[in-house]
Design a protein around this motif. Structure first.
Motif: not given
Lengths: 197, 102
Positions: A100-110, A114-115, A122-131, A134-136
């Protein structure tokens, strides 16, 4: 030496191998199946809830829905770890907490970082946020899958491929498609990990 | 040769359930009673009997504590148990190797 004794020696070795392998597997990813399922549901319910709040013209509630749900995700993960650890050895307790500590916490923080970064641009269109997120995150799964379990590796690869295809061909529907892909991917991985225990 | 090898097998570990308990403890070092029961598909009474025999041979140590109001039994492998298991496994491998065609 009789045939029965020879057969018995082979059976004993097979039994040892089976139980040793299962115990090692449990140390490596014990409890992670349920944690995958919890965060898969988080992705699905998160998107569904935020979509509904937007539909009801409550963007503030939609914004708070994800962090609110994340608290439940953390609480449920901690309950899973505590329940699993209560009946197992010190080595398993360490591995469950470590997972949990090594995998999930860094992932959730990441993901949170990113969000936040996306919202600050502000210039980043909202439709590109999820992709983008998720890429990262998929790259993270790919890297961690190399160390822990091939199910995570497959999920990382599918995440990257799915995000790429969705971004190129279905960018307008990227939110629902990727939430569904990510959420169901985690749930399926969780079920696979639980079955292999 | 083969006759000689079979007499070197550990009498306590020849029984499959006890061998299973020791295999799990070799990896985990210690395990809760319920964990062993679940992994080996045994009843309380059956597991207790086998744990008693392993404890008598000083291959495991049994620690009884309380988790809140519930009694908790933990089994820990001893150094003697670890050595006996490795020797038993070594003998099993020698037996298998002594069989032509295996």
């Amino acid at each position: 030496m009789t045939e029965t004794e020879k057969q018995s020696a082979l059976e004993s070795i097979a039994l040892i191998k089976n139980l040793v392998d299962r115990s090692h597997r449990e140390i490596t990813h014990g409890g992670s199946g349920w944690i995958c399922i919890i965060w898969g549901l988080y992705a699905l319910l998160g998107y569904a809830g935020s979509h509904l709040f937007h539909h009801w013209h409550s963007p503030a509630l939609a914004g708070w829905w994800w962090p609110f749900l994340m608290l439940f995700g953390f609480a449920a993960s901690i309950i899973v770890i505590r329940r699993k650890a209560a009946t197992r050895s010190a080595r398993l307790k360490g591995s469950l907490t470590g997972w949990f500590m090594l995998f999930w916490i860094p992932l959730i923080l990441l993901m949170a970082a990113l969000i936040a970064l996306c919202l600050l641009l502000p210039d980043l269109p909202i439709k590109y946020i999820t992709p983008f997120v998720l890429l990262v995150v998929s790259a993270g799964y790919l890297m961690i899958g190399l160390m822990f379990h091939k199910s995570l590796l497959v999920m990382g690869f599918l995440g990257l491929a799915g995000t790429f295809v969705t971004t190129v061909f279905f960018i307008e529907q990227a939110g629902p498609i990727l939430s569904l892909l990510f959420g169901l991917g985690l749930i399926v991985t969780g079920l696979l990990l639980n079955r292999r225990r | 040769m083969a006759e000689h090898l079979s007499t070197r097998l550990d009498k306590v570990l020849t029984q499959k359930v006890r061998l299973g308990i020791m295999s799990i403890l070799m990896v985990l070092e210690e395990a809760d009673f319920n964990h062993l029961k679940d992994k080996l598909g045994l009843t309380d009474g059956n597991l207790s009997t086998h744990l008693g025999l392993l404890e008598d041979a000083k291959y495991i140590r049994i620690r009884k504590t309380f988790a809140g109001k519930k009694p908790k039994t933990t089994c820990l492998i001893t150094e003697r148990g670890r050595r006996a298991f490795l020797e038993h496994m070594n003998t099993l491998e020698k037996i298998i190797r002594s069989i032509p065609g295996t």
